[in-house]
Design a protein around this motif. Structure first.
Motif, PDB file in Angstrom:
ATOM      1  N   TYR A 219      38.407 -15.877  13.584  1.00 51.56           N
ATOM      2  CA  TYR A 219      38.184 -16.947  12.614  1.00 51.56           C
ATOM      3  C   TYR A 219      39.475 -17.634  12.193  1.00 51.56           C
ATOM      4  O   TYR A 219      39.440 -18.680  11.555  1.00 51.56           O
ATOM      5  CB  TYR A 219      37.439 -16.399  11.392  1.00 51.56           C
ATOM      6  N   SER A 220      40.633 -17.052  12.547  1.00 49.59           N
ATOM      7  CA  SER A 220      41.897 -17.730  12.244  1.00 49.59           C
ATOM      8  C   SER A 220      42.018 -19.042  13.025  1.00 49.59           C
ATOM      9  O   SER A 220      42.853 -19.891  12.702  1.00 49.59           O
ATOM     10  CB  SER A 220      43.085 -16.820  12.568  1.00 49.59           C
ATOM     11  N   ALA A 221      41.178 -19.245  14.051  1.00 53.29           N
ATOM     12  CA  ALA A 221      41.177 -20.516  14.789  1.00 53.29           C
ATOM     13  C   ALA A 221      40.921 -21.695  13.855  1.00 53.29           C
ATOM     14  O   ALA A 221      41.425 -22.798  14.068  1.00 53.29           O
ATOM     15  CB  ALA A 221      40.109 -20.476  15.884  1.00 53.29           C
ATOM     16  N   PHE A 222      40.158 -21.454  12.774  1.00 53.62           N
ATOM     17  CA  PHE A 222      39.814 -22.555  11.869  1.00 53.62           C
ATOM     18  C   PHE A 222      40.969 -22.936  10.941  1.00 53.62           C
ATOM     19  O   PHE A 222      40.852 -23.894  10.183  1.00 53.62           O
ATOM     20  CB  PHE A 222      38.567 -22.190  11.062  1.00 53.62           C
ATOM     21  N   ILE A 223      42.070 -22.218  11.012  1.00 57.90           N
ATOM     22  CA  ILE A 223      43.262 -22.652  10.282  1.00 57.90           C
ATOM     23  C   ILE A 223      43.763 -23.975  10.858  1.00 57.90           C
ATOM     24  O   ILE A 223      44.179 -24.871  10.131  1.00 57.90           O
ATOM     25  CB  ILE A 223      44.385 -21.592  10.378  1.00 57.90           C
ATOM     26  N   VAL A 224      43.712 -24.092  12.197  1.00 58.95           N
ATOM     27  CA  VAL A 224      44.276 -25.284  12.849  1.00 58.95           C
ATOM     28  C   VAL A 224      43.206 -26.200  13.425  1.00 58.95           C
ATOM     29  O   VAL A 224      43.509 -27.337  13.803  1.00 58.95           O
ATOM     30  CB  VAL A 224      45.262 -24.874  13.970  1.00 58.95           C
TER      31      VAL A 224
ATOM     32  N   LEU B 203      47.328 -18.135  17.288  1.00 58.37           N
ATOM     33  CA  LEU B 203      47.445 -17.970  18.733  1.00 58.37           C
ATOM     34  C   LEU B 203      47.615 -16.497  19.090  1.00 58.37           C
ATOM     35  O   LEU B 203      47.052 -16.022  20.091  1.00 58.37           O
ATOM     36  CB  LEU B 203      48.620 -18.796  19.270  1.00 58.37           C
ATOM     37  N   ARG B 204      48.375 -15.790  18.281  1.00 58.35           N
ATOM     38  CA  ARG B 204      48.505 -14.347  18.498  1.00 58.35           C
ATOM     39  C   ARG B 204      47.144 -13.668  18.462  1.00 58.35           C
ATOM     40  O   ARG B 204      46.831 -12.819  19.310  1.00 58.35           O
ATOM     41  CB  ARG B 204      49.412 -13.747  17.422  1.00 58.35           C
ATOM     42  N   GLU B 205      46.308 -14.035  17.482  1.00 58.69           N
ATOM     43  CA  GLU B 205      45.005 -13.395  17.337  1.00 58.69           C
ATOM     44  C   GLU B 205      44.091 -13.696  18.527  1.00 58.69           C
ATOM     45  O   GLU B 205      43.407 -12.804  19.041  1.00 58.69           O
ATOM     46  CB  GLU B 205      44.337 -13.859  16.036  1.00 58.69           C
ATOM     47  N   LEU B 206      44.084 -14.936  18.979  1.00 58.82           N
ATOM     48  CA  LEU B 206      43.198 -15.312  20.086  1.00 58.82           C
ATOM     49  C   LEU B 206      43.669 -14.719  21.408  1.00 58.82           C
ATOM     50  O   LEU B 206      42.854 -14.296  22.236  1.00 58.82           O
ATOM     51  CB  LEU B 206      43.095 -16.834  20.179  1.00 58.82           C
ATOM     52  N   VAL B 207      44.983 -14.667  21.619  1.00 60.58           N
ATOM     53  CA  VAL B 207      45.510 -14.034  22.833  1.00 60.58           C
ATOM     54  C   VAL B 207      45.215 -12.537  22.806  1.00 60.58           C
ATOM     55  O   VAL B 207      44.866 -11.936  23.828  1.00 60.58           O
ATOM     56  CB  VAL B 207      47.020 -14.310  22.972  1.00 60.58           C
ATOM     57  N   SER B 208      45.338 -11.933  21.637  1.00 65.84           N
ATOM     58  CA  SER B 208      45.042 -10.504  21.505  1.00 65.84           C
ATOM     59  C   SER B 208      43.571 -10.225  21.825  1.00 65.84           C
ATOM     60  O   SER B 208      43.251  -9.258  22.529  1.00 65.84           O
ATOM     61  CB  SER B 208      45.373 -10.045  20.085  1.00 65.84           C
TER      62      SER B 208
ATOM     63  N   VAL C 230      30.877 -14.228   6.414  1.00 62.41           N
ATOM     64  CA  VAL C 230      31.598 -15.101   7.332  1.00 62.41           C
ATOM     65  C   VAL C 230      31.890 -16.441   6.660  1.00 62.41           C
ATOM     66  O   VAL C 230      32.984 -16.997   6.802  1.00 62.41           O
ATOM     67  CB  VAL C 230      30.809 -15.310   8.642  1.00 62.41           C
ATOM     68  N   ARG C 231      30.928 -16.967   5.900  1.00 58.30           N
ATOM     69  CA  ARG C 231      31.163 -18.235   5.204  1.00 58.30           C
ATOM     70  C   ARG C 231      32.321 -18.095   4.225  1.00 58.30           C
ATOM     71  O   ARG C 231      33.176 -18.983   4.111  1.00 58.30           O
ATOM     72  CB  ARG C 231      29.888 -18.683   4.476  1.00 58.30           C
ATOM     73  N   GLN C 232      32.376 -16.956   3.514  1.00 58.01           N
ATOM     74  CA  GLN C 232      33.502 -16.727   2.607  1.00 58.01           C
ATOM     75  C   GLN C 232      34.819 -16.687   3.374  1.00 58.01           C
ATOM     76  O   GLN C 232      35.818 -17.280   2.958  1.00 58.01           O
ATOM     77  CB  GLN C 232      33.310 -15.391   1.872  1.00 58.01           C
ATOM     78  N   LEU C 233      34.796 -15.997   4.487  1.00 59.45           N
ATOM     79  CA  LEU C 233      36.007 -15.842   5.288  1.00 59.45           C
ATOM     80  C   LEU C 233      36.476 -17.182   5.837  1.00 59.45           C
ATOM     81  O   LEU C 233      37.674 -17.502   5.821  1.00 59.45           O
ATOM     82  CB  LEU C 233      35.728 -14.863   6.438  1.00 59.45           C
ATOM     83  N   LEU C 234      35.550 -17.997   6.296  1.00 60.75           N
ATOM     84  CA  LEU C 234      35.913 -19.307   6.835  1.00 60.75           C
ATOM     85  C   LEU C 234      36.549 -20.194   5.778  1.00 60.75           C
ATOM     86  O   LEU C 234      37.489 -20.948   6.065  1.00 60.75           O
ATOM     87  CB  LEU C 234      34.670 -19.988   7.428  1.00 60.75           C
ATOM     88  N   GLN C 235      36.054 -20.121   4.565  1.00 61.21           N
ATOM     89  CA  GLN C 235      36.663 -20.911   3.492  1.00 61.21           C
ATOM     90  C   GLN C 235      38.111 -20.502   3.263  1.00 61.21           C
ATOM     91  O   GLN C 235      38.991 -21.342   3.065  1.00 61.21           O
ATOM     92  CB  GLN C 235      35.855 -20.748   2.194  1.00 61.21           C
ATOM     93  N   LEU C 236      38.359 -19.195   3.331  1.00 64.66           N
ATOM     94  CA  LEU C 236      39.740 -18.724   3.186  1.00 64.66           C
ATOM     95  C   LEU C 236      40.608 -19.235   4.326  1.00 64.66           C
ATOM     96  O   LEU C 236      41.742 -19.678   4.124  1.00 64.66           O
ATOM     97  CB  LEU C 236      39.762 -17.194   3.159  1.00 64.66           C
TER      98      LEU C 236
ATOM     99  N   TYR D 198      46.590 -17.919   5.952  1.00 63.61           N
ATOM    100  CA  TYR D 198      47.839 -17.465   6.550  1.00 63.61           C
ATOM    101  C   TYR D 198      48.963 -18.424   6.163  1.00 63.61           C
ATOM    102  O   TYR D 198      48.853 -19.627   6.331  1.00 63.61           O
ATOM    103  CB  TYR D 198      47.750 -17.440   8.076  1.00 63.61           C
ATOM    104  N   SER D 199      50.054 -17.879   5.655  1.00 61.54           N
ATOM    105  CA  SER D 199      51.189 -18.729   5.296  1.00 61.54           C
ATOM    106  C   SER D 199      51.847 -19.286   6.544  1.00 61.54           C
ATOM    107  O   SER D 199      52.512 -20.322   6.490  1.00 61.54           O
ATOM    108  CB  SER D 199      52.204 -17.934   4.463  1.00 61.54           C
ATOM    109  N   ASN D 200      51.684 -18.607   7.685  1.00 61.99           N
ATOM    110  CA  ASN D 200      52.259 -19.080   8.939  1.00 61.99           C
ATOM    111  C   ASN D 200      51.115 -19.356   9.915  1.00 61.99           C
ATOM    112  O   ASN D 200      50.556 -18.447  10.501  1.00 61.99           O
ATOM    113  CB  ASN D 200      53.219 -18.023   9.495  1.00 61.99           C
ATOM    114  N   ARG D 201      50.799 -20.627  10.103  1.00 62.74           N
ATOM    115  CA  ARG D 201      49.592 -20.984  10.858  1.00 62.74           C
ATOM    116  C   ARG D 201      49.661 -20.599  12.332  1.00 62.74           C
ATOM    117  O   ARG D 201      48.621 -20.435  12.972  1.00 62.74           O
ATOM    118  CB  ARG D 201      49.328 -22.488  10.731  1.00 62.74           C
TER     119      ARG D 201
END
Length: 647
Positions: free
Chosen positions: A129-134, A33-38, A14-20, A26-29
């Motif tokens: 974890y894509s939430a940490f992009i924004v 929202l799509r992931e969290l709504v899903s 998870v730590r590795q994933l969060l760093q990514l 994601y090139s398109n941040r």
């Protein structure tokens, strides 16, 4: 009021994933929202399913929904649902660790290519974890349906190495994901994080990615304030998506973009699907199917134990993910939805295995997928070539698994051949039949460990000299597949490395008589070589299949091939005993020299020459020598005997 607060460390993966994620993988941040709504939609589906047996889980509130809200002053964005929710233990397990198997392989496949890596992450099901992009801090407040209000949990992390959990109070069931947006900085598209705190911007993202969600996605209504020159947010909520299951709509009402958006929701795959089919089936079993062909293979495609399949709904009620019983295993790459009118709502995986209705659905879905593939192969061959390079090995499994569709699958197979270029497998059986020589009665093939080994095999020499095409099969599944593919369109498939060479009408009577005479003339040679090699070979004979090489090995009819023997040994399995046949080229200088020596009685080195011819044949077919040092010693003796050192 909080209680039982503790701080825990993330799992290493998870730590590795969060760093990514934090470094904007994601090139398109906006995909976050799509992931969290899903995820919110999945939570509501799970509640609906559990409530079939425990309707009290609804707690008097049966209207499932998702809400998206924001606070410009606090710079927070909140995605809420009233689905199944999380207990304290579930929050620790699901948000602090990746339980899915194969994490090491997953990280090993990350390449640094944003588009490709994002696709892998989507397939791996860790979209939260894509939430940490924004966001530089994320809080999750959740109460599992059925637990009292004072047993909710608050999970929080800044995406570094730790997270905290504490017991809190939450009146309603479900989950709130609260994102504290990062300080403004322009993203790859020039958008700042603060611009996400806008009703119209969030609605546009929902419409783009989540319009197909069957639950209502609600946001606060806004109206224009002329005096202030800005939108004013109201207290009432409006639905901002169509809120109807996409597969229940008529095909004429659905755009390609909506189909593609639904694919992203199903697969968490950032690439567009290769093709899809949407049908309502009536008859003995009534159901709706929406099936997709992916463009890229998931990293665990070859794992036949992986749970994969279609989402199953019964009368629009979600029943289960990955219902693998709805498709045969060789089509495990297909994703989609089946909505049955006939199955019971309490259907289980065990019932699915025995149901006649499920068998009818399974057969119907397989036919539809094969129809999609046939259409691609006929009308979009370049697309089909891309499909084959990703999924061809898996489709080959269907030759042994789906007897009823074996002929259809055979027509979809693609191969490399002696007439194809490069590594691509582009030759169909129809292509081969259309290029057969006049008088050719069989389809010839060769199995090998690699395409390079196949192209340089001595078994091809006579076929090249006569201009006869040979299919080259190098996938591990090929030997197994060929046990179910013995003929096509009335033409027998024959291995060029098995049995005696029979060219039929490709060989005239004069050539056959000449071959018989050559065999008679070399009988003393073949008997001597067989005596020297003993039980190492079943038989020694001269052949007309070689034009350049001195020798080759073939398997007798009914024996396994050398290629299959090697595959079994590599897999740690015991191979049936195999004694190959050694064939000699009577035109080769080494064979001619040995024949002459034996005729003159100068056969002192016959043992070395015989063993050397066998060793060469084993190496040429990709085998390993049992005594490499002995081979080197024999070779050195032979070289010295031909060219003795100067005095």
């Amino acid at each position: 009021m909080g209680a039982m607060k503790e701080t825990l460390g993330f799992q290493t993966e998870v730590r590795q994933l969060l760093q990514l994620m934090i470094h904007s993988l994601y090139s398109n941040r906006e995909i976050f929202l799509r992931e969290l709504v899903s995820n919110a939609s999945d939570a509501c589906d799970k509640l609906r399913y559990e409530a079939l047996d425990k309707p009290e889980l609804y707690e008097g509130d049966g209207e499932l929904q998702i809400r998206v809200d924001f606070d410009p002053q606090a710079r927070t964005l909140t995605i809420s649902d009233n689905g199944i929710g999380l207990s304290r233990d579930e929050a620790i397990e699901h948000l602090g660790t990746i339980a899915k198997s194969g994490t090491r392989e997953f990280f090993g496949r990350l390449s640094g290519d944003e588009a490709r890596d994002a696709q892998l992450i989507g397939q791996f099901g860790v979209g939260f974890y894509s939430a940490f992009i924004v966001a530089d801090r994320v809080a999750v407040v959740s109460r599992r349906a059925g637990l009292p209000a004072d047993q909710a949990v608050r999970w929080e992390s800044d995406g570094s190495g730790e997270f905290s959990v504490e017991t809190v109070e939450k009146p309603g069931r479900g989950t709130d994901v609260i994102l504290h947006l990062r300080a403004d900085e322009a993203g790859g598209d020039g958008e700042t994080f603060g611009e996400l705190l806008s009703g119209w911007r969030l609605k546009s993202i929902v419409t783009k990615y989540s319009d197909h969600i069957s639950l209502p996605i609600r946001m606060r209504r806004e109206e224009w304030d002329k005096d202030k020159g800005e939108y004013r947010r109201l207290d009432d909520w409006e639905t901002v998506n169509q809120a109807s299951a996409l597969w229940t709509r008529s095909r004429s009402e659905i755009t390609d973009e909506q189909y593609k958006a639904f694919w992203s929701h199903l697969s968490h795959d950032g690439t567009e699907p290769l093709a899809w089919t949407h049908n309502r089936v009536e008859g003995r079993a009534e159901y709706t199917q929406l099936l997709y062909l992916p463009a890229k293979a998931p990293f665990d495609l070859m794992d036949r134990q992986r749970r994969a399949g279609l989402k199953l709904y019964v009368r629009r009620v979600f029943i289960m993910d990955d219902a693998e019983q709805l498709l045969p295993a060789y089509l495990r790459f297909v994703r989609g939805v089946v909505d049955s009118n006939d199955l019971p709502l309490n259907v289980s995986r065990e019932i699915l295995q025995e149901s006649r209705d499920v068998k009818a659905i399974r057969e119907g879905c397989a036919r539809r997928v094969l129809g999609m593939l046939e259409d691609l192969a006929e009308n979009q061959p370049e697309k089909y070539a891309g499909f084959w390079s990703e999924f061809g090995q898996v489709l080959k499994e269907g030759m042994g698994e789906d007897f009823g569709n074996r002929e259809r699958i055979a027509k979809l197979l693609r191969f490399a051949s002696t007439q194809s270029e490069g590594d691509a497998q582009t030759v169909s059986l129809a292509d081969y039949l259309g290029r057969m020589k006049e008088g050719q009665e069989k389809i010839y093939y060769l199995t090998a460990d690699s395409l390079q080994a196949a192209r340089s095999s001595p078994h091809l020499e006579v076929f090249r000299s006569k201009g006869v095409e040979v299919l080259l099969l190098t996938d591990r599944v090929d030997e197994w597949m060929l046990s179910f593919l013995d003929a096509h369109e009335g033409k027998e498939l024959v291995s060029v490395a098995r049995g005696g060479l029979e060219l039929g009408k490709l060989e005239d009577e004069e050539e056959k008589k000449q071959a018989e005479q050559v065999a008679q003339d070399h009988r003393e040679l073949t008997e001597k070589v067989k005596a020297e090699l003993g039980d190492a070979v079943k038989e020694v004979r001269v052949t007309n299949r070689l034009t350049d090489s001195a020798s080759c090995l073939v398997s007798d009819e009914g024996d396994i091939s050398g290629h299959l023997e090697r595959l079994l040994k590599q897999a740690g399995q015991k191979a049936p005993p195999r004694k190959p046949i050694l064939e000699l080229n009577p035109q080769h200088p080494i064979v001619a020299r040995l024949k002459d020596q034996i005729r003159r009685g100068e056969d002192g080195q016959a043992g070395d020459w015989s063993r050397l011819l066998l060793d060469q044949a084993q190496l040429a077919e990709g085998g390993q020598l049992e005594d490499p040092a002995g081979f080197v010693q024999r070779l050195n003796r032979m070289l010295l005997s031909i060219s003795p050192p100067a005095a």
